[in-house]
Design a protein around this motif. Sequence first.
Motif, PDB file in Angstrom:
ATOM      1  N   PRO A 188      15.213  11.385 -17.039  1.00 64.82           N
ATOM      2  CA  PRO A 188      13.910  12.027 -17.217  1.00 64.82           C
ATOM      3  C   PRO A 188      13.312  12.405 -15.869  1.00 64.82           C
ATOM      4  CG  PRO A 188      14.084   9.995 -18.498  1.00 64.82           C
ATOM      5  CD  PRO A 188      15.259  10.031 -17.600  1.00 64.82           C
ATOM      6  N   ALA A 189      12.763  13.596 -15.803  1.00 64.85           N
ATOM      7  CA  ALA A 189      12.189  14.075 -14.542  1.00 64.85           C
ATOM      8  C   ALA A 189      11.059  13.178 -14.069  1.00 64.85           C
ATOM      9  CB  ALA A 189      11.682  15.510 -14.716  1.00 64.85           C
ATOM     10  N   ALA A 190      10.266  12.673 -15.004  1.00 65.71           N
ATOM     11  CA  ALA A 190       9.144  11.818 -14.604  1.00 65.71           C
ATOM     12  C   ALA A 190       9.634  10.532 -13.969  1.00 65.71           C
ATOM     13  CB  ALA A 190       8.272  11.495 -15.821  1.00 65.71           C
ATOM     14  N   ALA A 191      10.733   9.978 -14.520  1.00 61.17           N
ATOM     15  CA  ALA A 191      11.268   8.735 -13.962  1.00 61.17           C
ATOM     16  C   ALA A 191      11.803   8.960 -12.559  1.00 61.17           C
ATOM     17  CB  ALA A 191      12.376   8.196 -14.863  1.00 61.17           C
ATOM     18  N   VAL A 192      12.488  10.115 -12.366  1.00 64.31           N
ATOM     19  CA  VAL A 192      12.998  10.417 -11.034  1.00 64.31           C
ATOM     20  C   VAL A 192      11.853  10.557 -10.047  1.00 64.31           C
ATOM     21  CG1 VAL A 192      14.262  12.113  -9.665  1.00 64.31           C
ATOM     22  CG2 VAL A 192      15.077  11.496 -11.947  1.00 64.31           C
ATOM     23  N   ALA A 193      10.811  11.280 -10.441  1.00 65.96           N
ATOM     24  CA  ALA A 193       9.669  11.468  -9.551  1.00 65.96           C
ATOM     25  C   ALA A 193       9.001  10.147  -9.232  1.00 65.96           C
ATOM     26  CB  ALA A 193       8.659  12.431 -10.190  1.00 65.96           C
ATOM     27  N   ALA A 194       8.883   9.272 -10.245  1.00 62.50           N
ATOM     28  CA  ALA A 194       8.224   7.985 -10.012  1.00 62.50           C
ATOM     29  C   ALA A 194       9.008   7.123  -9.051  1.00 62.50           C
ATOM     30  CB  ALA A 194       8.049   7.253 -11.354  1.00 62.50           C
ATOM     31  N   SER A 195      10.353   7.265  -9.076  1.00 63.74           N
ATOM     32  CA  SER A 195      11.170   6.416  -8.219  1.00 63.74           C
ATOM     33  C   SER A 195      11.215   6.894  -6.788  1.00 63.74           C
ATOM     34  CB  SER A 195      12.596   6.342  -8.780  1.00 63.74           C
ATOM     35  OG  SER A 195      13.214   7.608  -8.696  1.00 63.74           O
ATOM     36  N   THR A 196      10.848   8.171  -6.546  1.00 61.22           N
ATOM     37  CA  THR A 196      10.958   8.710  -5.189  1.00 61.22           C
ATOM     38  C   THR A 196       9.625   9.020  -4.538  1.00 61.22           C
ATOM     39  OG1 THR A 196      11.186  10.955  -6.092  1.00 61.22           O
ATOM     40  CG2 THR A 196      13.219   9.702  -5.689  1.00 61.22           C
ATOM     41  N   THR A 197       8.539   9.006  -5.316  1.00 64.65           N
ATOM     42  CA  THR A 197       7.229   9.315  -4.753  1.00 64.65           C
ATOM     43  C   THR A 197       6.457   8.027  -4.510  1.00 64.65           C
ATOM     44  OG1 THR A 197       7.170  11.402  -5.965  1.00 64.65           O
ATOM     45  CG2 THR A 197       5.077  10.567  -5.078  1.00 64.65           C
ATOM     46  N   PRO A 198       6.202   7.683  -3.255  1.00 65.42           N
ATOM     47  CA  PRO A 198       5.510   6.432  -2.956  1.00 65.42           C
ATOM     48  C   PRO A 198       4.016   6.548  -3.200  1.00 65.42           C
ATOM     49  CG  PRO A 198       5.974   7.631  -0.941  1.00 65.42           C
ATOM     50  CD  PRO A 198       6.613   8.408  -2.043  1.00 65.42           C
ATOM     51  N   PRO A 199       3.314   5.417  -3.262  1.00 66.57           N
ATOM     52  CA  PRO A 199       1.865   5.446  -3.419  1.00 66.57           C
ATOM     53  C   PRO A 199       1.187   6.088  -2.209  1.00 66.57           C
ATOM     54  CG  PRO A 199       2.755   3.270  -3.917  1.00 66.57           C
ATOM     55  CD  PRO A 199       3.849   4.055  -3.279  1.00 66.57           C
ATOM     56  N   ARG A 200      -0.116   6.264  -2.323  1.00 65.03           N
ATOM     57  CA  ARG A 200      -0.866   6.934  -1.258  1.00 65.03           C
ATOM     58  C   ARG A 200      -0.884   6.094   0.011  1.00 65.03           C
ATOM     59  NH1 ARG A 200      -6.456   5.219  -1.023  1.00 65.03           N
ATOM     60  NH2 ARG A 200      -6.811   3.471  -2.438  1.00 65.03           N
ATOM     61  N   ASP A 201      -1.088   6.769   1.120  1.00 62.93           N
ATOM     62  CA  ASP A 201      -1.221   6.100   2.411  1.00 62.93           C
ATOM     63  C   ASP A 201      -2.626   5.518   2.564  1.00 62.93           C
ATOM     64  OD1 ASP A 201       1.365   6.785   3.233  1.00 62.93           O
ATOM     65  OD2 ASP A 201       0.704   8.715   4.035  1.00 62.93           O
ATOM     66  N   LEU A 202      -2.713   4.352   3.196  1.00 64.04           N
ATOM     67  CA  LEU A 202      -3.995   3.691   3.470  1.00 64.04           C
ATOM     68  C   LEU A 202      -4.220   3.709   4.977  1.00 64.04           C
ATOM     69  CD1 LEU A 202      -3.803   0.619   1.032  1.00 64.04           C
ATOM     70  CD2 LEU A 202      -4.793   2.891   0.634  1.00 64.04           C
ATOM     71  N   TRP A 203      -4.795   4.797   5.464  1.00 62.06           N
ATOM     72  CA  TRP A 203      -4.934   4.988   6.902  1.00 62.06           C
ATOM     73  C   TRP A 203      -5.953   4.036   7.510  1.00 62.06           C
ATOM     74  CZ3 TRP A 203      -1.593   7.744   9.670  1.00 62.06           C
ATOM     75  CH2 TRP A 203      -0.791   8.675   9.008  1.00 62.06           C
ATOM     76  N   GLY A 204      -6.960   3.652   6.760  1.00 66.22           N
ATOM     77  CA  GLY A 204      -7.957   2.725   7.290  1.00 66.22           C
ATOM     78  C   GLY A 204      -7.359   1.363   7.602  1.00 66.22           C
ATOM     79  N   ARG A 205      -6.597   0.838   6.676  1.00 66.83           N
ATOM     80  CA  ARG A 205      -5.952  -0.452   6.910  1.00 66.83           C
ATOM     81  C   ARG A 205      -4.931  -0.356   8.042  1.00 66.83           C
ATOM     82  NH1 ARG A 205      -5.076  -3.459   1.106  1.00 66.83           N
ATOM     83  NH2 ARG A 205      -7.039  -2.812   0.154  1.00 66.83           N
ATOM     84  N   PHE A 206      -4.238   0.775   8.099  1.00 72.25           N
ATOM     85  CA  PHE A 206      -3.271   0.981   9.172  1.00 72.25           C
ATOM     86  C   PHE A 206      -3.987   0.993  10.526  1.00 72.25           C
ATOM     87  CE2 PHE A 206      -0.753   4.005  11.812  1.00 72.25           C
ATOM     88  CZ  PHE A 206       0.384   3.219  11.952  1.00 72.25           C
ATOM     89  N   GLY A 207      -5.147   1.632  10.588  1.00 72.17           N
ATOM     90  CA  GLY A 207      -5.920   1.649  11.835  1.00 72.17           C
ATOM     91  C   GLY A 207      -6.357   0.251  12.260  1.00 72.17           C
ATOM     92  N   TRP A 208      -6.738  -0.580  11.300  1.00 77.55           N
ATOM     93  CA  TRP A 208      -7.138  -1.957  11.630  1.00 77.55           C
ATOM     94  C   TRP A 208      -5.951  -2.750  12.172  1.00 77.55           C
ATOM     95  CZ3 TRP A 208     -11.786  -3.835  12.336  1.00 77.55           C
ATOM     96  CH2 TRP A 208     -11.972  -5.220  12.396  1.00 77.55           C
ATOM     97  N   LEU A 209      -4.787  -2.528  11.561  1.00 72.57           N
ATOM     98  CA  LEU A 209      -3.575  -3.173  12.058  1.00 72.57           C
ATOM     99  C   LEU A 209      -3.284  -2.742  13.494  1.00 72.57           C
ATOM    100  CD1 LEU A 209      -0.990  -4.876  11.571  1.00 72.57           C
ATOM    101  CD2 LEU A 209       0.069  -2.780  10.667  1.00 72.57           C
ATOM    102  N   LEU A 210      -3.475  -1.469  13.796  1.00 74.06           N
ATOM    103  CA  LEU A 210      -3.219  -0.977  15.150  1.00 74.06           C
ATOM    104  C   LEU A 210      -4.166  -1.606  16.167  1.00 74.06           C
ATOM    105  CD1 LEU A 210      -2.443   2.827  14.773  1.00 74.06           C
ATOM    106  CD2 LEU A 210      -0.873   0.897  14.932  1.00 74.06           C
TER     107      LEU A 210
END
Length: 420
Positions: A203-225
Amino acid sequence: MTSAPPVAPPRRALFWSLVGTHVMNDFQTGAAAALLPYFVLEQRYDYAAVAGLTLAATSLSSIFQPVFGWLTDRLSLRPLIVVGLLVAAAGIAVAGLTSENYWLTWIVFSLSGLGVAAYHPAATVAAKEAGGGTNRAMSIFSVGGNVGAAIAPIGVGLTVGMLGLQATPLLLIPTIAIAAVYLVLNRRAAIALPATPVTEDAPAAAVAASTTPPRDLWGRFGWLLLIVSLWSVAYVGARSFVALDVIDRFDTTTDVGNFALMVFSLAAALGTLVGGFVADRFGRTRVIVLGYALATAAAAGYVFAPTEGTAIALAGVLGGALFLPFALRVPLSHAYLPRHLGTASGVTLGMATALGGLLTPLLGVLADAVDPRAVFVVLAGVIAAAFVCALFLRERTDLTPEGDAAAPADAEVEASPSRT
């Protein structure tokens, strides 16, 4: 925008060859620090001058490592694993030959740092794929770098310590051997691992779900930096001045000073390994906080150490504590930026030396004006600030095992100091 590839099954031989390349890549960083006392003794560099060499080794690395990470997200840059490694090694190999000319030595140190920067993002992503993406695998990969930095004073002592600065080309030999082994195993792995086709009835939806990651969290990444930047000041400062401080404070030999550096680096390797294993059980953020708490106490104790033996022991505790969180930061950055794994690796690893490299010349000025021990007073305060910031670091909870192969035990904590 490039999707993150799914985590590949572990490929042990290739993974361990990557660990070997990491050993030799970070060997160059450790060798740069181990060479500093010899520049002081043989070429009469002052503390500010050798701190400038630390800046040279880290400045280009810090600037270009995020660039290489960004490119890794968009292009296949696996050749940089070998190219970067060899450039880093070549810079250190010729540093002794150029040591009579300070600015020429500064340039070759800079080129070595550029090689280190080129190596890390591509190698980190490759190690994550080859090792299955767990905290444990990434800890082992990171320990490879720590081991390289730890054995560098031994290598420098057996060459430069016995034969003088003109012997630095001998340090290139093991790097060439390890690079050759990696190239052979990488080719074998590429032949043995065929691409997995997508079946037509999937199923196309299953393929897309397996290859598309969740959104980026730039705020948390900035705190880590921010935390990584404070760590970089502590690490680069301690690495650059622990040998010089032991030599100056206790009026001892270069060999004893470099032994202190070796103890610091070996303890760092142990701390990295322990941190990854403990994080698999108790969670990454808890281990990060614990590491900075112990490092704050160790740095304060080091400042007041009454004997060289005590100072060396506390240098070991400091190195181990500082590196408890080390292997956890890149997987955590991947969790925050699952759509930009190369960028996450490059920026996180670049910041691991950026601020420290930029401020090290100022620490050198302080050491010349007061003494090297004054540097560790400043570093104790910096580590304490990192500890406070780490208290507000939070894990991510919305990733599947494919997106974050090592889900931590403290994942139920969701608040962040910088919401996205």
